[in-house]
Structure formats: structure tokens, C-alpha cells
Design a protein around this motif. Structure first.
Motif: not given
Length: 351
Positions: A110, A113-114, A116-118, A120-121, A149-150, A152
Motif C-alpha cells: 500500500q 502504491s500511494d 508512486s501510482p505510476e 505501481a501501475g 492497490t494501484r 496490476r
């Protein structure tokens, strides 16, 4: 059967992995000497640059970085450590060297994910085997948590090692996961030779995580003096009751699970070539204990000729009662096939 194998950037081993890409479901690796995972630091862990170069040269197969320590220091969840970890993952992504991470700490997942959403994605998040997913309900809950989370969603999951010799149980969980997540690949870990339902595991995983903190260093002596290695030495039948899967028995799980994970990434590249080649070939002629993580430590004291074990070893130990005190089958086998080795100096040959 397809295999998930460790990766180290040694030329001969990397060539073996690349040449067997069609038989592999993924490779996995430590992100760097200082990154927290579920093994003690090695003497000569490759650098992130060495790993990135070697991984980028592989054919197009999933490449999974390990972040599977049981827990982490607070600064890795909120401070500079988290920033450095995001930068490390971003560097691997820029090099085309990573497609996902294997994690065991939902807090860390988590936090990443918070932060760096980029990043994580761009990565999938795969639950570690150390979540001990031994039922459809538990596996579903952990997979859903990863998907919150962000990152995949996980394309694969490895079930608890204690289920390895329970084909009907494995098949039921696999079928359920396939229904809920079409395309999900379900695997088991083959060559970890720990105690069945190991009573030391929770504390052992915590000790390894603690060893990553500067104030605490935990070596192997605790297992020799107080833990699983002592149990094995006192009762060698426990070695064969361990839920490992021999290379010869992998075919018993064809159609039951989708892939088999081979462990041993803390071993030398030379050892890994032998271990991976044995599973790819479906045969190993040598000391079974040497082939298995955990028991490998005892292979200089004990020997068990793998080729001498009965052909029906898997069938006889599959779906057993696990009542070792009253059954005695593995103890009888150990009396027959496990021997104490005479002390000797190791024989070294060029790698």
C-alpha cells in the motif's frame, strides 16, 4: 509443466534460462543486496545494474523482483527508504528488467502504491508463498487485497507448501481460482524441504526480517540449536515427510496446477544450474537433501540417494494422514535410505 526459476546474472546459468524460456512461467530475483526479502543477505549478491543488464537480455518472460520480507522498518513505509525503493523499481522499469514484484507485507504494498501510482501501475503484485494460501477463501482474500492497490492484479499465485502432496485439495483450489480469475496461473513450490506445518516458520520469517535491521543479526545457528535442523537430526523420517516434490514426481501435478516454482536463489550459480536442470529433465541422481532448501544445510552430514527411493514414493505419501507417530512410513524409509556421512573435505573443481 512450466517452471518459475531463480535468476542470477552468471553467464552460463543465464544462457540455460534463456534457452529454456518456453518451459518457464517466470524468473524471480532479489532486487539488490540491500533490499528486504525472505532470505538472509548473501556473500556476493549481484548489484542492481548487473541484474538489470542480465534480465533485459532474457526472452519475453515475466521478471519478478522480490520484496517478500515478513515486515519492514517504519522508514521503509514512510520515509527515505520508501523513496529509494520507488527509485530502484523505476530504474528496473526503465531498463525493461522487471514486470512485477512478489511481496509479503501488505503495508509495504500500500505504501508503494500511494508513493508512486505510476510505478505501481506498471507492475503486477504477486502474493508471496509465505502468505500460506491453503484454501480458496484465504487465497481469494489475499488476491483481492492486492487488487485494492494501484498495482496490476496478480497474474499468478503459489499455494502453501503444505498442500504439495494433496492433489485433490490442490485441484479444488486451482479450479476455484480459475473460475474467479480466468487466466490466473496457480503454482506450488517444489524443492523446499522444511518441516510439514513447520512450528518455527512464523518466528523464523520474523528473524529474517529482523536481520535486515542494523540492530539485529540472526544466523543459522538458531535453527541448528533450537529449530527445524535439530528436529530433522533427531528424527530423519521428518526429512522425507517434508512436503517437497522431487523432479521425478512433478508429472503427478500435471493438470492439477499450472506451474512449479523452483527455489534456491541463495545458492551458487553452479548449484542452480544443477537444480534447475534436474527439474527440467524430471530426474536427479544424487543426494536428495542437497537438492532441497533447508535440508541442503544437512547434506554434508546426511545422504539420501534420490534415485533409490521407491517409484511409488509420491503415491504413498500423497494425501497421507500426517500422523507420523502412528504411521511410520517415512521413518522406515529413512532407516533404509538416509545415512550419516563420514566427515570429509569438499572436492573443488573449476566452475
Amino acid at each position: 509443466m512450466r517452471f518459475e526459476v531463480p535468476f542470477v546474472p552468471e553467464a552460463t546459468y543465464a544462457a540455460l534460462v534463456a534457452g529454456q524460456a518456453s518451459a518457464l512461467s517466470a524468473v524471480y530475483f532479489r532486487l539488490g543486496p540491500e533490499t528486504p526479502d525472505a532470505r538472509l543477505p548473501g556473500l556476493a549478491d549481484p548489484s542492481p545494474l548487473e541484474l538489470a543488464v542480465g534480465l533485459a537480455a532474457l526472452p519475453d518472460i515475466p521478471r519478478l523482483g522480490l520484496l517478500n520480507a515478513a515486515f519492514h522498518a517504519p522508514d521503509l513505509l514512510t520515509g527515505d527508504g520508501l523513496r529509494d525503493l520507488v527509485m530502484l523499481l523505476d530504474g528496473y522499469l526503465a531498463a525493461g528488467a522487471v514486470t512485477g514484484i512478489i511481496y509479503a507485507d501488505q503495508y509495504l504494498l500500500q505504501a508503494l502504491s500511494d508513493a508512486s501510482p505510476e510505478v505501481a501501475g506498471a507492475l503486477c503484485a504477486i502474493p508471496s508463498i509465505n502468505f500460506r494460501l491453503d484454501s480458496l477463501e484465504r487465497a481469494s482474500a489475499i488476491i483481492e487485497a492486492a487488487g485494492s492497490t494501484r498495482f496490476r492484479p496478480p497474474p499468478s499465485v503459489i499455494l502453501d507448501r503444505d498442500s504439495n502432496r494433496r492433489p485433490g485439495h490442490l485441484a479444488a483450489i486451482t479450479a476455484g481460482l480459475h473460475r474467479q480469475w480466468p487466466g490466473m496461473q496457480v503454482g506450488v513450490m517444489a524443492n523446499e524441504g522444511c518441516l510439514y506445518a513447520c512450528p518455527y516458520k512464523t518466528a523464523h520469517d520474523a528473524h529474517i526480517a529482523l536481520s535486515r535491521l542494523a540492530a539485529c543479526r540472526v544466523g543459522p545457528d538458531i535453527n541448528r540449536d533450537l529449530g527445524c535442523l535439530r528436529r530433522f537430526a533427531e528424527d530423519p523420517g521428518r526429512m522425507l515427510a517434508s512436503p517437497f516434490i522431487r523432479p521425478e514426481d512433478v508429472g503427478q501435478l500435471e493438470g492439477v496446477v499450472d506451474f512449479v516454482k523452483i527455489c534456491g536463489r541463495s545458492r551458487t550459480a553452479r548449484d542452480l544450474r544443477t537444480i534447475v536442470s534436474a527439474y527440467l529433465a524430471g530426474r536427479y541422481d544424487g543426494n536428495l537433501l542437497w537438492l532441497l532448501d533447508t535440508l541442503e544445510i544437512l547434506s554434508d552430514r546426511y545422504a539420501c540417494d534420490n534415485a533409490s527411493l521407491p517409484e511409488d514414493f509420491f503415491a504413498r505419501t500423497a494425501d497421507c494422514s500426517r500422523q507420523c507417530r502412528t504411521c511410520g512410513y517415512c521413518r522406515v524409509l529413512a532407516d533404509q535410505f538416509v545415512s550419516l556421512r563420514e566427515p570429509a573435505l569438499p572436492h573443488y573443481t573449476p566452475d
